[in-house]
Design an enzyme around this catalytic site. Sequence first.
Site, PDB file in Angstrom:
ATOM      1  N   LYS A   1       0.837  -1.208   0.000  1.00  0.00           N
ATOM      2  CA  LYS A   1       0.000   0.000   0.000  1.00  0.00           C
ATOM      3  C   LYS A   1       0.874   1.261   0.000  1.00  0.00           C
ATOM      4  O   LYS A   1       0.630   2.209  -0.746  1.00  0.00           O
ATOM      5  CB  LYS A   1      -0.854  -0.032   1.278  1.00  0.00           C
ATOM      6  CG  LYS A   1      -2.144   0.722   1.179  1.00  0.00           C
ATOM      7  CD  LYS A   1      -2.822   0.594   2.531  1.00  0.00           C
ATOM      8  CE  LYS A   1      -4.296   0.679   2.467  1.00  0.00           C
ATOM      9  NZ  LYS A   1      -4.879   0.611   3.815  1.00  0.00           N
TER      10      LYS A   1
ATOM     11  N   GLU B   1     -13.967  10.755  14.104  1.00  0.00           N
ATOM     12  CA  GLU B   1     -14.200  11.247  12.736  1.00  0.00           C
ATOM     13  C   GLU B   1     -15.645  10.967  12.361  1.00  0.00           C
ATOM     14  O   GLU B   1     -16.148   9.877  12.585  1.00  0.00           O
ATOM     15  CB  GLU B   1     -13.241  10.501  11.798  1.00  0.00           C
ATOM     16  CG  GLU B   1     -13.204  11.043  10.426  1.00  0.00           C
ATOM     17  CD  GLU B   1     -13.062  12.555  10.432  1.00  0.00           C
ATOM     18  OE1 GLU B   1     -14.049  13.234  10.100  1.00  0.00           O
ATOM     19  OE2 GLU B   1     -11.975  13.056  10.805  1.00  0.00           O
TER      20      GLU B   1
ATOM     21  N   ASN C   1     -23.629   7.461  15.700  1.00  0.00           N
ATOM     22  CA  ASN C   1     -23.849   6.455  14.652  1.00  0.00           C
ATOM     23  C   ASN C   1     -25.047   5.563  14.974  1.00  0.00           C
ATOM     24  O   ASN C   1     -25.840   5.229  14.093  1.00  0.00           O
ATOM     25  CB  ASN C   1     -22.591   5.602  14.445  1.00  0.00           C
ATOM     26  CG  ASN C   1     -21.619   6.271  13.490  1.00  0.00           C
ATOM     27  OD1 ASN C   1     -21.899   7.350  12.964  1.00  0.00           O
ATOM     28  ND2 ASN C   1     -20.475   5.664  13.261  1.00  0.00           N
TER      29      ASN C   1
ATOM     30  N   LEU D   1     -33.784  10.264   6.622  1.00  0.00           N
ATOM     31  CA  LEU D   1     -35.151   9.735   6.618  1.00  0.00           C
ATOM     32  C   LEU D   1     -35.498   9.172   5.245  1.00  0.00           C
ATOM     33  O   LEU D   1     -36.659   9.164   4.861  1.00  0.00           O
ATOM     34  CB  LEU D   1     -36.148  10.841   6.996  1.00  0.00           C
ATOM     35  CG  LEU D   1     -36.249  11.212   8.479  1.00  0.00           C
ATOM     36  CD1 LEU D   1     -37.298  12.297   8.693  1.00  0.00           C
ATOM     37  CD2 LEU D   1     -36.596   9.985   9.340  1.00  0.00           C
TER      38      LEU D   1
ATOM     39  N   ALA E   1     -36.210   6.155   3.211  1.00  0.00           N
ATOM     40  CA  ALA E   1     -36.490   4.724   3.386  1.00  0.00           C
ATOM     41  C   ALA E   1     -35.862   3.944   2.241  1.00  0.00           C
ATOM     42  O   ALA E   1     -35.675   4.470   1.143  1.00  0.00           O
ATOM     43  CB  ALA E   1     -37.994   4.498   3.415  1.00  0.00           C
TER      44      ALA E   1
ATOM     45  N   GLY F   1     -26.128  -0.205   5.341  1.00  0.00           N
ATOM     46  CA  GLY F   1     -24.968  -1.093   5.311  1.00  0.00           C
ATOM     47  C   GLY F   1     -23.722  -0.270   5.584  1.00  0.00           C
ATOM     48  O   GLY F   1     -23.782   0.777   6.217  1.00  0.00           O
TER      49      GLY F   1
ATOM     50  N   CYS G   1     -19.462   1.261   8.894  1.00  0.00           N
ATOM     51  CA  CYS G   1     -19.601   1.884  10.222  1.00  0.00           C
ATOM     52  C   CYS G   1     -20.864   1.487  10.968  1.00  0.00           C
ATOM     53  O   CYS G   1     -20.781   0.957  12.069  1.00  0.00           O
ATOM     54  CB  CYS G   1     -19.549   3.406  10.094  1.00  0.00           C
ATOM     55  SG  CYS G   1     -17.935   3.991   9.653  1.00  0.00           S
TER      56      CYS G   1
ATOM     57  N   LYS H   1     -23.418   2.427  -0.752  1.00  0.00           N
ATOM     58  CA  LYS H   1     -24.021   3.742  -1.000  1.00  0.00           C
ATOM     59  C   LYS H   1     -23.344   4.335  -2.238  1.00  0.00           C
ATOM     60  O   LYS H   1     -22.313   3.812  -2.681  1.00  0.00           O
ATOM     61  CB  LYS H   1     -23.859   4.661   0.209  1.00  0.00           C
ATOM     62  CG  LYS H   1     -22.402   4.893   0.602  1.00  0.00           C
ATOM     63  CD  LYS H   1     -22.297   5.788   1.801  1.00  0.00           C
ATOM     64  CE  LYS H   1     -22.192   7.221   1.364  1.00  0.00           C
ATOM     65  NZ  LYS H   1     -21.976   8.147   2.463  1.00  0.00           N
TER      66      LYS H   1
HETATM   67  C1  UDX Z   1     -21.594   6.888   8.501  1.00  0.00           C
HETATM   68  C2  UDX Z   1     -21.840   8.218   9.240  1.00  0.00           C
HETATM   69  O1  UDX Z   1     -22.763   9.019   8.484  1.00  0.00           O
HETATM   70  C3  UDX Z   1     -20.526   8.949   9.470  1.00  0.00           C
HETATM   71  O2  UDX Z   1     -20.755  10.123  10.252  1.00  0.00           O
HETATM   72  C4  UDX Z   1     -19.560   8.026  10.197  1.00  0.00           C
HETATM   73  O3  UDX Z   1     -18.298   8.664  10.371  1.00  0.00           O
HETATM   74  C5  UDX Z   1     -19.375   6.734   9.441  1.00  0.00           C
HETATM   75  O4  UDX Z   1     -20.647   6.106   9.210  1.00  0.00           O
HETATM   76  P1  UDX Z   1     -21.140   6.149   5.965  1.00  0.00           P
HETATM   77  O5  UDX Z   1     -21.282   4.761   6.475  1.00  0.00           O
HETATM   78  O6  UDX Z   1     -19.991   6.487   5.085  1.00  0.00           O
HETATM   79  O7  UDX Z   1     -21.102   7.188   7.202  1.00  0.00           O
HETATM   80  O8  UDX Z   1     -22.459   6.507   5.113  1.00  0.00           O
HETATM   81  P2  UDX Z   1     -23.891   7.143   5.354  1.00  0.00           P
HETATM   82  O9  UDX Z   1     -24.113   8.174   4.333  1.00  0.00           O
HETATM   83  O10 UDX Z   1     -24.091   7.558   6.748  1.00  0.00           O
HETATM   84  O11 UDX Z   1     -24.859   5.900   5.005  1.00  0.00           O
HETATM   85  C6  UDX Z   1     -24.831   4.685   5.757  1.00  0.00           C
HETATM   86  C7  UDX Z   1     -25.903   3.741   5.285  1.00  0.00           C
HETATM   87  O12 UDX Z   1     -27.200   4.236   5.610  1.00  0.00           O
HETATM   88  C8  UDX Z   1     -25.929   3.496   3.778  1.00  0.00           C
HETATM   89  O13 UDX Z   1     -26.150   2.132   3.541  1.00  0.00           O
HETATM   90  C9  UDX Z   1     -27.088   4.322   3.287  1.00  0.00           C
HETATM   91  O14 UDX Z   1     -27.674   3.802   2.120  1.00  0.00           O
HETATM   92  C10 UDX Z   1     -28.045   4.223   4.459  1.00  0.00           C
HETATM   93  N1  UDX Z   1     -28.985   5.347   4.553  1.00  0.00           N
HETATM   94  C11 UDX Z   1     -28.537   6.595   4.854  1.00  0.00           C
HETATM   95  C12 UDX Z   1     -30.356   5.116   4.368  1.00  0.00           C
HETATM   96  O15 UDX Z   1     -30.781   3.988   4.108  1.00  0.00           O
HETATM   97  N2  UDX Z   1     -31.216   6.166   4.488  1.00  0.00           N
HETATM   98  C13 UDX Z   1     -30.813   7.428   4.802  1.00  0.00           C
HETATM   99  O16 UDX Z   1     -31.666   8.323   4.905  1.00  0.00           O
HETATM  100  C14 UDX Z   1     -29.426   7.652   4.971  1.00  0.00           C
END
Ligand code: UDX
Length: 429
Positions: free
Chosen positions: A35, A150, A207, A249, A251, A256, A259, A319
Amino acid sequence: MKICVVGTGYVGLVTCACFADLGNDVIGVDADADKIKKLHQGEIPIFEPGLKELVDRNRGKRLTFTTDLKAGVQASEFIFIAVGTPPRENGEADLTAVKQVAAGIGQNLNGPKIVVDKSTVPVGMGDLVASIIEEHSAHQNKVDVVSNPEFLREGSAVHDFMNPNRVLIGTNDTGAAERVSELYAPLEAEIMVTDLRSAEMIKYASNAFLATKITFINEIANLCEKVGADVSKVAHGMGLDSRIGPAFLSAGAGYGGSCFPKDVSALIHKAEKEGYDFRLLKAVVAANQYQKRSMLARIKEVLGPLEGKQIATLGLSFKPNTDDLREAVAVEVIHLLQENGARVRAYDPAAMKLAAKALPGVKLAENAYAAVAGADCLVVFTEWNEFKEMDLARVKSAMRTPVIVDGRNIFDPQKVKALGFKYRGVGRK
Ligand code: UDX
């Protein structure tokens, strides 16, 4: 300022690049020699918008990479820990890497340091890091351990680092809090200083709350389908209440990623260890699992038995704007589709390389239109913009039967029905 960041994964590499861009001298340390070699050559191991530009701009000047922890520690005042804390089988966070780094820092101390923990670690880990460092250091040096969680999201990580809602600094030492605050001063963000354990808890609580909020709207969506309401309108109406707010919000097919699933499990596990039964979060895990699997039921509802059916899936990463397949709903549901005898052809704008390894037996298409050719059903798992903008008339003429199961509600039901598609979203009539 002189900064060493240990771990060059999503969080670590973004931290390296952003601090270097803010004018600091940054050394990124990683035990993975391959890496580091790639980073030297300007190759970024992850897909993250804007990251390559930042690394390129600073690489070899204010930003260097090495496998030598000693060199990083000794050249720096601040040592950020940004190594992984993956889940163990029982949901507990695996803290081996954090402990190893703490020991390495202790062994290589050459003066006072501020050790900043960015890895998501259970409450109490900061104190443990401090004691491991002390145990491994031969000389007395002042070492302050600070928690600085973070909150960046994959896909907008650079933007989130540079434009934080808040910077959280957890320490019991005011001098260390001031020094870490100075690092973030150029961002002009709100800085909250608190004690070490509260900072660690804020990360998990945030989270877990967001995962709960998503799960709540998913449950409402399932009920909307039964009573004939539309969850998009319900969410919009709820979000107008400033106490609720519109974010998180949407749906869909469930959450996934690297985090939410891991952090929710780790918090449940930590609670259990402390003798507390976190009932709500256990229900969130179960409801999210149900939501992911309900995608299979939705597909069966419109297609009938899946044996021999050709299914096109759009979006594989958890996502949009990332290639990360960790805990991606698409991967889990595709396995279920295969178990049910369906043939799957998948497309993702960024994750094809990783998908080739993660999904053997799945045909990978060159683009979204190639994926839908001859398909009996199109399933949307990720709301990439390029899917929202597809020419649906072209999609319809390419498919064998015009059926859409929209796991992220990206299409307008009226429009797709008017085009002659059979349509199934989440939480819509
Ligand atoms: C998340 C937190 O947002 C961030 O602050 C933390 O540091 C790490 O975890 P991340 O996992 O990168 O970030 O993505 P995020 O945009 O939060 O989405 C997480 C999951 O929730 C995705 O699977 C997304 O599709 C889902 N989601 C998000 C929904 O289903 N509906 C929503 O309204 C928002």
